[in-house]
Design an enzyme around this catalytic site. Structure first.
Site, PDB file in Angstrom:
ATOM      1  N   GLY A  17       0.825  -1.201   0.000  1.00  0.00           N
ATOM      2  CA  GLY A  17       0.000   0.000   0.000  1.00  0.00           C
ATOM      3  C   GLY A  17       0.853   1.241   0.000  1.00  0.00           C
ATOM      4  O   GLY A  17       2.084   1.175   0.117  1.00  0.00           O
ATOM      5  N   PRO A  18       0.238   2.419  -0.146  1.00  0.00           N
ATOM      6  CA  PRO A  18       0.985   3.678  -0.207  1.00  0.00           C
ATOM      7  C   PRO A  18       1.765   3.932   1.072  1.00  0.00           C
ATOM      8  O   PRO A  18       1.461   3.369   2.127  1.00  0.00           O
ATOM      9  CB  PRO A  18      -0.117   4.732  -0.393  1.00  0.00           C
ATOM     10  N   GLY A  21       2.962   5.536   4.535  1.00  0.00           N
ATOM     11  CA  GLY A  21       2.273   6.215   5.621  1.00  0.00           C
ATOM     12  C   GLY A  21       0.931   5.651   5.988  1.00  0.00           C
ATOM     13  O   GLY A  21       0.186   6.268   6.755  1.00  0.00           O
ATOM     14  N   THR A  22       0.581   4.464   5.472  1.00  0.00           N
ATOM     15  CA  THR A  22      -0.742   3.904   5.750  1.00  0.00           C
ATOM     16  C   THR A  22      -0.751   2.959   6.951  1.00  0.00           C
ATOM     17  O   THR A  22      -1.803   2.430   7.306  1.00  0.00           O
ATOM     18  CB  THR A  22      -1.280   3.164   4.515  1.00  0.00           C
ATOM     19  N   LYS A  44       1.683   0.204   7.634  1.00  0.00           N
ATOM     20  CA  LYS A  44       2.127  -1.181   7.431  1.00  0.00           C
ATOM     21  C   LYS A  44       3.042  -1.641   8.573  1.00  0.00           C
ATOM     22  O   LYS A  44       2.923  -2.768   9.061  1.00  0.00           O
ATOM     23  CB  LYS A  44       2.831  -1.299   6.069  1.00  0.00           C
ATOM     24  N   HIS A  75      -5.359  34.562 -10.917  1.00  0.00           N
ATOM     25  CA  HIS A  75      -5.212  33.139 -11.257  1.00  0.00           C
ATOM     26  C   HIS A  75      -6.019  32.277 -10.278  1.00  0.00           C
ATOM     27  O   HIS A  75      -6.803  31.408 -10.693  1.00  0.00           O
ATOM     28  CB  HIS A  75      -3.730  32.763 -11.206  1.00  0.00           C
ATOM     29  N   GLU A  76      -5.848  32.511  -8.987  1.00  0.00           N
ATOM     30  CA  GLU A  76      -6.539  31.699  -7.984  1.00  0.00           C
ATOM     31  C   GLU A  76      -8.045  31.973  -7.982  1.00  0.00           C
ATOM     32  O   GLU A  76      -8.851  31.052  -7.762  1.00  0.00           O
ATOM     33  CB  GLU A  76      -5.940  31.948  -6.593  1.00  0.00           C
TER      34      GLU A  76
END
Length: 496
Positions: free
Chosen positions: A107-108, A110-111, A113, A333-334
């Site tokens: 998994g990505p 920081g999840t 593990k 722009h924002e």
């Protein structure tokens, strides 16, 4: 001890000098021996002598339980079921079930593990030995394989010392040593992987200490098929990014020990952190406490948590000073992004800011709404329009564009590619590998040009909102979502 050795060597040189023996060759030889001894002892035994090699370990059973890990309900249930095979040995023998040798957590980053592996050791009352794949990679052939053997030996010895029947070996970044073998890798990599496979094949439930190998990776697709086959890593468990319910649970775990103001709504924070990992949510809680400390507030407020989300998402505010012209362009722009975002998804704008943060000179923070994993053509086109809106607003107001839209264009092209490859474009259902790149680029350009026209039309209809927003952003640097929607509502009344 060292003093005695130095004294003895000096006395020996004096005696040999008295006898007339040439001292220069002896001095050179002594220096060489001393240098070899020193470097061998400080290199962790890399040359085969000296200090004993060590592996990062934790000899005690971790105190972490599964209840202390936020979210991941499905992954935890899968892991607990697999661990029960290790605990309830009689039950699995009665059904003729082969004991599991390895569990792969993917998994990505920081999840959680690593946390899951520690909780597994607590659940099974096992000693916990942890290391990383990078610890086995050396330029010397055979060193990695030797360390694999040592890892398994130390795990068994540690379990016997602690009088435990089970031991869990946790290998993080297993893709470093377990990558697919294609004949082009360094021989050391292959030997290390082969030794790991051999050790796992040798695991047996009849041994006095039962070993379970738990490995983690965020690149499962790169692993060698020999690792993934049954009999080695039998269970593959995905530890994915948390959904809204899981994010709420994780935030509760990290915030319950912190002084929270009565205005804090954790569910709202969970809504605004779609796509955040457990590690990022922990950072949000920690950064919010730091902001409260800076303000000398006794409690963490919703405002502090909002600032923390911005910091984790985009980085800390910077001291970068822009010219007045740049500030005006960034503000326009924002505002363009915000106007089209409200058109595509009403009530989605949380804040428009004109403050440098990370690499951005300004930003719009959105309420992501409910978690979404599938998208229709209309939804993807709406996201593309939001991305194109910044440069479109610059074009409407200033008559030209800037390099500030570069990242927007990259993401817009990726979204157009997603439309094409998902069979949602005018090309229909295709295999991208069977079509010339020029044809794919032409379709992507057609999609982007059509959506850009619609985007410019929306911007032109709300030009006076751009001008009013420009004034407010230059004055206060921040325009809250509710205030921004009031400007839009007033503009719609004027149009009617």
């Amino acid at each position: 001890m060292m003093g005695w050795i130095v004294g003895a060597v000096a006395a020996t040189f004096l005696f040999l000098g008295y006898l007339g023996v040439p001292l220069l060759p002896l001095v050179v030889l002594t220096l060489i021996i001393a240098a070899v001894t020193f470097f061998s002892s400080t290199s962790g035994g890399r040359l085969g002598v000296g200090k004993k090699e060590t592996i990062q370990t934790n000899e005690s059973v971790p105190n972490l339980t599964f209840d202390e890990i936020g979210g991941q309900k499905r992954a935890k249930n899968e892991l607990i079921e697999a661990l029960d095979f290790l605990i309830h040995r009689d039950h699995i023998d009665a059904y003729g079930i082969r004991p599991l040798k390895g569990i792969l957590l993917s998994g990505p980053p920081g999840t959680g593990k690593t946390l899951m592996a520690k909780a597994a050791a607590h659940y099974t009352d096992s000693v916990f030995v942890s290391t990383a794949g990078s610890a086995f990679i050396e330029m010397y052939v055979g060193v990695g394989a030797k360390r694999i053997r040592k890892l398994f030996t130390e795990a068994r010895e540690m379990a016997r010392k602690k009088k435990k029947k089970n031991a869990i070996i946790f290998i993080d970044e297993i893709d470093v040593i377990g990558g697919r073998r294609d004949g082009s890798q360094h021989r050391e990599y292959d030997q290390t992987l082969n030794q790991l496979l051999t050790e796992m094949d040798g695991l047996s439930s009849e041994q006095d200490v039962r070993l379970l190998v738990v490995a983690a990776t965020n690149r499962k697709d790169m692993l060698d098929s020999a690792l993934l086959r049954p009999g080695r890593f039998d269970r593959h468990i995905t530890v994915d990014l948390p959904d809204k319910k899981a994010r709420t649970h994780i935030l509760h775990l990290h915030l319950h020990t912190k002084p929270l103001s009565a205005d804090v709504k954790i569910e709202k924070i969970a809504e605004e952190t779609f796509g955040f990992s457990g590690a990022q949510l922990e950072s949000v809680a920690n950064e919010a406490a730091i902001y409260a400390l800076r303000d000398e507030e006794r409690e963490i407020t919703q405002h502090h948590l909002s600032l923390a989300i911005d910091k984790v998402m985009m980085g800390e505010k910077t001291d970068r000073e822009a010219t007045q012209e740049e500030r005006e362009r960034v503000a326009i722009h924002e505002m363009g992004h915000a106007i089209v975002a409200e058109f595509v998804q009403p009530e989605s704008v949380a804040q428009v800011a004109l403050s440098p943060r990370g690499e951005a000179l300004g930003y719009v923070r959105h309420h992501p709404g409910s978690d979404r994993y599938l998208y229709t053509r209309e939804q993807i086109e709406g996201q593309i329009m939001i991305l194109l809106a910044g440069a479109a607003a610059e074009q409407v107001v200033f008559g030209n564009r800037s390099t500030g839209a570069r990242n927007d264009y990259e993401r817009a092209n990726q979204s157009a590619q997603l439309l094409i490859e998902s069979g949602l474009s005018e090309l229909g259902i295709i295999n991208p590998d069977w079509i010339e790149k020029s044809s794919l680029q032409a379709e992507a350009s057609r999609i982007l040009s059509s959506l850009e026209e619609r985007t410019i039309h929306q911007i032109e209809q709300h030009r006076h909102v751009l001008e009013r927003g420009l004034y407010l952003l230059l004055k206060d640097e921040v325009l809250q979502g509710d205030h921004f929607r009031q400007l839009l509502a007033q503009a719609d009344e004027w149009v009617r």
